[in-house]
Design an enzyme around this catalytic site. Structure first.
Site, PDB file in Angstrom:
ATOM      1  N   ASP A 132      65.099  27.621 -15.189  1.00 26.43           N
ATOM      2  CA  ASP A 132      64.064  27.872 -16.188  1.00 26.43           C
ATOM      3  C   ASP A 132      62.719  28.200 -15.539  1.00 26.43           C
ATOM      4  O   ASP A 132      62.059  29.172 -15.908  1.00 26.43           O
ATOM      5  CB  ASP A 132      63.933  26.669 -17.132  1.00 26.43           C
ATOM      6  CG  ASP A 132      63.922  25.327 -16.397  1.00 26.43           C
ATOM      7  OD1 ASP A 132      63.889  25.315 -15.151  1.00 26.43           O
ATOM      8  OD2 ASP A 132      63.952  24.285 -17.080  1.00 26.43           O
ATOM      9  N   ASP A 142      80.936  24.439 -20.876  1.00 28.32           N
ATOM     10  CA  ASP A 142      81.593  24.374 -19.565  1.00 28.32           C
ATOM     11  C   ASP A 142      82.327  23.050 -19.374  1.00 28.32           C
ATOM     12  O   ASP A 142      82.672  22.680 -18.244  1.00 28.32           O
ATOM     13  CB  ASP A 142      80.549  24.524 -18.446  1.00 28.32           C
ATOM     14  CG  ASP A 142      80.028  25.951 -18.314  1.00 28.32           C
ATOM     15  OD1 ASP A 142      80.528  26.836 -19.033  1.00 28.32           O
ATOM     16  OD2 ASP A 142      79.113  26.169 -17.502  1.00 28.32           O
TER      17      ASP A 142
END
Length: 511
Positions: free
Chosen positions: A248, A99
């Site tokens: 996560d 990104d």
């Protein structure tokens, strides 16, 4: 009138802080005692690769995902390490999920093209925007992936070639196993006092918290990197979501609530780079704290409505709300010295109150034993490493203002960008402050930390003047913590700015 209010408010607020911190310390005490009761010998040397299972065409296809954002200094190292993973070429796919908005894009493109020419199945997936940040990049990559298992490594990791050979067999014959997590190692543990203290704190998470939660059949978490997921587990749990900064932890709990089992493998170490500068560390800790609180607000209710046993719910609550402790650390820092001053002036709550507050030592014992057992489990020279404990405690207290800010932002639902921790790719002989990614702007929170350093130091003087010798070490930790954080931040920003007056950076530093 003011004194009358303080006589009530200060003892009550301090008591609330101590009760909450004792609860979290008590949880660490339970984890530590469970570990002591089930302690195994320290892991021996890494097995000879020839003794490990040999991957062949019957092994599952693995997609290795490498999420990047403006990490030109370490992208090359990461890509090469993953290309060198010992796994059949036909069964290994590597996705560089990039990104980036700087020269990382060009560097990654060149390195990916190089390995493609060597016959490696590696792709460069570049997005023009950061929708969903890391979670968005992982979700986008999963949509394109061909692996039934997915390994993930952040930019600062350097997995050993045998990583997949040692992790993938865990999935064989166990269809309920959704994720396998390795233990983090530290490439630059001994570079400075800051990196030593960070490694010291992380050791407790990996040697005690992760290990015991798995052994006691409680929920553990994927640490965002150095783990392998079963693709079906990710998809059944709802995929990567980006409504928290800790995607996560979020996915970990959603998956386990769906019935998937996780496994922690402490014998497999994946080394990584620790932030060598205080401002990068504070930024990382802020993200972890805010994301942890966001995930707790999202999932604690779902956890308690589930059919899980009460011990799983209780330990999961302590786990998810771990960062709730920071506002109470700050509250204790603000009220400790005034409480002693009230006592010295004859306006304190009385000896029974202070005797009851003494039970807070049980919480302190929990914090200490977690660190002690972690060092003993991981390092032969654990006794000398314990000297870092006071510095670790002081640093934890010093970060309480920044992490309390993260807590309140999460409660208010304040939108915060996912700010990646700068990676420098440096060794002991290099100067991280010369990197284009070194933080040159002084965070505003530093001025609050400076104020708390002055306040806590004045409180230490008062504590000594009153002869409250039993309270001096506690107050000294507050003063030392805020001084340490403030001085480190100022010194490191000064070093970066001084370097840039001599040589202009190649590109703008990470925001």
């Amino acid at each position: 009138m003011i004194l009358a209010v303080l006589e009530v408010a200060v003892p009550v607020l301090y008591a609330i802080a101590i009760v909450v911190l004792t609860a979290y310390g008590g949880n660490l005490l339970w984890l530590s005692l469970f570990h002591a009761n089930n302690e195994t010998l320290r892991e021996g040397p890494v097995p000879d690769p020839d003794a490990l299972p040999t991957p062949d065409e019957s092994w599952p296809t693995v997609t290795v995902q490498l999420p990047l954002y403006n990490e030109a200094e370490v992208a090359h190292r990461l890509i090469d390490a993953c290309v060198n993973l010992d796994y059949p070429r036909s069964k290994l796919e590597i996705q560089v999920l990039d990104d980036s908005t700087d020269e990382t894009v060009e560097r990654v493109a060149r390195r990916v093209a190089h390995w493609q020419d060597q016959g490696v199945d590696i792709t460069h997936v570049h997005r023009d925007d950061r929708t969903g940040y890391k979670a968005g990049a992982l979700a986008n990559g999963l949509r394109l992936a061909r692996g039934e298992l997915v390994a993930i490594f952040d930019a600062d990791f350097v997995p050993h070639p045998d990583f997949l050979r040692r992790m993938i067999p865990r999935f064989f014959g166990d269809d309920d196993l959704g994720m396998v997590q390795a233990r983090w190692g530290h490439l630059n543990r001994d570079d400075s006092l800051l990196t030593k203290v960070q490694a010291f704190g992380l050791d407790a998470h990996f040697a005690i918290e992760q290990r015991v939660r798995e052994q006691s059949d409680c929920f553990m978490n994927f640490n965002g990197t150095a783990g392998v997921w079963r693709r079906a587990c990710i998809e059944e749990a709802g995929g990567w979501e980006h409504d928290t900064l800790t995607e996560d932890l979020d996915l970990s709990y959603r998956a386990q609530l769906q019935g998937w089992r996780f496994e922690y493998v402490p014998a497999v170490e994946a080394p990584a780079e620790l932030p060598p500068d205080m401002n990068a560390l504070r930024s990382q800790q802020f993200r972890w704290a805010k994301g942890g609180v966001e995930t707790a607000l999202k999932l604690v209710g779902r956890l308690w409505r589930s059919a899980q046993p009460w011990r799983v719910k209780l330990e999961g609550t302590f786990h998810l709300t771990a960062h709730f402790a920071f506002p109470f650390i700050l509250l204790a820092a603000l009220t400790h010295a005034p409480l002693l001053l009230l006592k010295g002036l004859g306006h304190g709550p009385g000896e029974i109150y202070f005797a009851l507050m003494g039970f807070g030592l049980f919480g302190f014992v929990g914090f200490f034993l977690a660190q002690l057992f972690a060092q003993r489990a991981l390092h032969p020279d654990w006794q000398s490493r314990l000297q870092l404990f006071p510095v670790f405690m002081a640093g934890t207290m010093g970060l309480s203002l920044s992490n309390t800010n993260a807590f309140w932002q999460a409660l208010r639902g304040t939108d915060t960008a996912f700010i990646r921790t700068p990676k420098y790719g440096v060794g002991a002989d290099d100067s991280w402050w010369q990197s284009r990614y070194a933080i040159a702007e002084l965070p505003r929170v530093v001025w609050g930390e400076l104020g708390l350093a002055v306040y806590s130091t004045a409180g230490l003087v008062v504590t000594v003047a009153l002869g409250e010798w039993a309270a001096v070490p506690f107050q000294a930790l507050f003063a030392a913590g805020f001084i340490l954080i403030t001085v480190s931040s100022l010194r490191q920003v000064f070093a970066v700015r001084q370097d840039r007056t001599v040589s202009a950076p190649a590109s703008s530093p990470v925001s």
